[in-house]
Motif scaffolding. Structure first.
Motif, PDB file in Angstrom:
ATOM      1  N   THR A  19       0.815  -1.218   0.000  1.00 44.33           N
ATOM      2  CA  THR A  19       0.000   0.000   0.000  1.00 44.33           C
ATOM      3  C   THR A  19       0.847   1.265   0.000  1.00 44.33           C
ATOM      4  O   THR A  19       0.325   2.354  -0.234  1.00 44.33           O
ATOM      5  N   HIS A  20       2.146   1.146   0.261  1.00 44.00           N
ATOM      6  CA  HIS A  20       3.029   2.302   0.166  1.00 44.00           C
ATOM      7  C   HIS A  20       3.366   2.649  -1.286  1.00 44.00           C
ATOM      8  O   HIS A  20       3.895   3.734  -1.548  1.00 44.00           O
ATOM      9  N   ALA A  21       3.104   1.747  -2.200  1.00 42.11           N
ATOM     10  CA  ALA A  21       3.531   1.934  -3.587  1.00 42.11           C
ATOM     11  C   ALA A  21       2.679   2.982  -4.300  1.00 42.11           C
ATOM     12  O   ALA A  21       1.453   2.949  -4.257  1.00 42.11           O
ATOM     13  N   SER A  22       3.323   3.903  -4.977  1.00 39.98           N
ATOM     14  CA  SER A  22       2.604   4.949  -5.704  1.00 39.98           C
ATOM     15  C   SER A  22       1.845   4.399  -6.905  1.00 39.98           C
ATOM     16  O   SER A  22       0.890   5.011  -7.381  1.00 39.98           O
ATOM     17  N   ASP A  23       2.252   3.231  -7.405  1.00 38.51           N
ATOM     18  CA  ASP A  23       1.602   2.648  -8.586  1.00 38.51           C
ATOM     19  C   ASP A  23       0.682   1.485  -8.224  1.00 38.51           C
ATOM     20  O   ASP A  23       0.380   0.638  -9.059  1.00 38.51           O
ATOM     21  N   LEU A  24       0.205   1.462  -6.982  1.00 38.05           N
ATOM     22  CA  LEU A  24      -0.659   0.365  -6.542  1.00 38.05           C
ATOM     23  C   LEU A  24      -1.901   0.231  -7.412  1.00 38.05           C
ATOM     24  O   LEU A  24      -2.322  -0.887  -7.738  1.00 38.05           O
ATOM     25  N   MET A  25      -2.506   1.356  -7.804  1.00 41.96           N
ATOM     26  CA  MET A  25      -3.742   1.290  -8.576  1.00 41.96           C
ATOM     27  C   MET A  25      -3.518   0.685  -9.961  1.00 41.96           C
ATOM     28  O   MET A  25      -4.416   0.076 -10.535  1.00 41.96           O
ATOM     29  N   GLN A  26      -2.315   0.850 -10.506  1.00 43.61           N
ATOM     30  CA  GLN A  26      -1.991   0.281 -11.827  1.00 43.61           C
ATOM     31  C   GLN A  26      -1.496  -1.159 -11.721  1.00 43.61           C
ATOM     32  O   GLN A  26      -1.784  -1.990 -12.591  1.00 43.61           O
ATOM     33  N   TYR A  27      -0.755  -1.469 -10.658  1.00 40.30           N
ATOM     34  CA  TYR A  27      -0.136  -2.785 -10.522  1.00 40.30           C
ATOM     35  C   TYR A  27      -0.400  -3.362  -9.135  1.00 40.30           C
ATOM     36  O   TYR A  27       0.517  -3.446  -8.303  1.00 40.30           O
ATOM     37  N   PRO A  28      -1.625  -3.750  -8.858  1.00 41.91           N
ATOM     38  CA  PRO A  28      -1.923  -4.342  -7.551  1.00 41.91           C
ATOM     39  C   PRO A  28      -1.358  -5.749  -7.444  1.00 41.91           C
ATOM     40  O   PRO A  28      -1.042  -6.388  -8.454  1.00 41.91           O
ATOM     41  N   PRO A  29      -1.220  -6.264  -6.231  1.00 41.13           N
ATOM     42  CA  PRO A  29      -0.801  -7.663  -6.065  1.00 41.13           C
ATOM     43  C   PRO A  29      -1.783  -8.607  -6.762  1.00 41.13           C
ATOM     44  O   PRO A  29      -2.962  -8.283  -6.941  1.00 41.13           O
ATOM     45  N   GLU A  30      -1.293  -9.754  -7.145  1.00 39.95           N
ATOM     46  CA  GLU A  30      -2.097 -10.724  -7.890  1.00 39.95           C
ATOM     47  C   GLU A  30      -3.395 -11.054  -7.162  1.00 39.95           C
ATOM     48  O   GLU A  30      -3.413 -11.246  -5.955  1.00 39.95           O
ATOM     49  N   ARG A  31      -4.502 -11.093  -7.912  1.00 40.01           N
ATOM     50  CA  ARG A  31      -5.850 -11.422  -7.444  1.00 40.01           C
ATOM     51  C   ARG A  31      -6.481 -10.312  -6.606  1.00 40.01           C
ATOM     52  O   ARG A  31      -7.618 -10.448  -6.163  1.00 40.01           O
ATOM     53  N   SER A  32      -5.764  -9.228  -6.365  1.00 42.83           N
ATOM     54  CA  SER A  32      -6.272  -8.187  -5.484  1.00 42.83           C
ATOM     55  C   SER A  32      -6.970  -7.073  -6.255  1.00 42.83           C
ATOM     56  O   SER A  32      -6.645  -6.787  -7.411  1.00 42.83           O
ATOM     57  N   ILE A  33      -7.911  -6.436  -5.581  1.00 40.84           N
ATOM     58  CA  ILE A  33      -8.594  -5.260  -6.105  1.00 40.84           C
ATOM     59  C   ILE A  33      -8.114  -4.051  -5.299  1.00 40.84           C
ATOM     60  O   ILE A  33      -8.303  -4.005  -4.086  1.00 40.84           O
ATOM     61  N   PRO A  34      -7.470  -3.071  -5.964  1.00 43.35           N
ATOM     62  CA  PRO A  34      -6.947  -1.916  -5.232  1.00 43.35           C
ATOM     63  C   PRO A  34      -7.997  -0.810  -5.101  1.00 43.35           C
ATOM     64  O   PRO A  34      -8.956  -0.749  -5.875  1.00 43.35           O
TER      65      PRO A  34
END
Length: 217
Positions: A19-34
């Protein structure tokens, strides 16, 4: 850049600190919805301090209708959380050492390595999970914490809560960023329910921290 797979056996997901990642919305962890939302709370140091204390004393969770139970400190004295670089990558154990504070009910303020149990309902569905405090930030203009699921929840993932006092404008902003991977069969087959759950949680968190909702109309 896609998140790595740093692992911590105390949680039930791989991308610890994602969740610290600035690009979380573009590249979420696998199977996850950001998901991510930010709200302006006002301006000035007093607003920043008040919102920060509310955040670290579990006000967002309690006002969201969730019961905060069984808050326990880190299992070992050497544990002080995880530190992250600007990209959200874990780099070293945190060295944060502060005196433990307590709220009016005697519940400890959030501290790195703590575990707790949340119980309640969100969107008509059970919200019952054990969580770990992944990290706590207390800086001159930023206060925040990250919670990660340990087990027992209908989802697995992480939530970041952050209060920023912006130097350029004097404004105070509240940001919540999260990623959820469905565990329950219902959420796996009806993903829009997972998004609705997250939207409702965000609305409850805002009501908890925003001064606009602090005083009954």
């Amino acid at each position: 850049m896609r998140r790595g797979t740093f692992r911590d056996d105390t949680v039930d997901y791989a991308a610890v600190g994602g969740t610290h990642a600035s690009d979380l919305m573009q590249y979420p962890p696998e199977r996850s919805i950001p998901a991510e939302e930010s709200w302006r709370l006002g301006s000035g140091e007093e607003r920043f301090r008040t919102a920060g204390d509310a955040l670290l004393s579990w006000t967002a969770q309690r006002a969201a209708g969730l019961s905060v139970q069984d808050v326990r400190p880190a299992s070992g004295p050497a544990y002080a959380g995880v530190s992250f670089d600007a990209e959200g990558n874990p780099i070293a154990p945190s060295t944060r050492e502060v005196e433990q504070r307590f709220d009016a009910e005697g519940t400890p303020f959030a501290g790195p390595g703590m575990t707790l149990r949340l119980r309640g309902r969100v969107g008509g569905m059970r919200a019952d999970a054990e969580l770990r405090v992944i990290s706590v930030t207390e800086q001159a203009r930023r206060i925040g914490l990250v919670l990660g699921t340990v087990g027992g929840s209908v989802v697995s993932g992480e939530e970041l809560f952050e209060i920023d006092w912006r130097e350029d404008s004097d404004e105070v902003w509240f940001t919540v960023r999260a990623f959820d991977a469905p565990n329950s069969v219902l959420y796996r087959f009806v993903p829009w329910l997972l998004k609705r759950r997250r939207k409702e949680l965000f609305a409850r968190y805002l009501r908890a921290i925003s001064p606009l909702y602090a005083t009954p109309l």
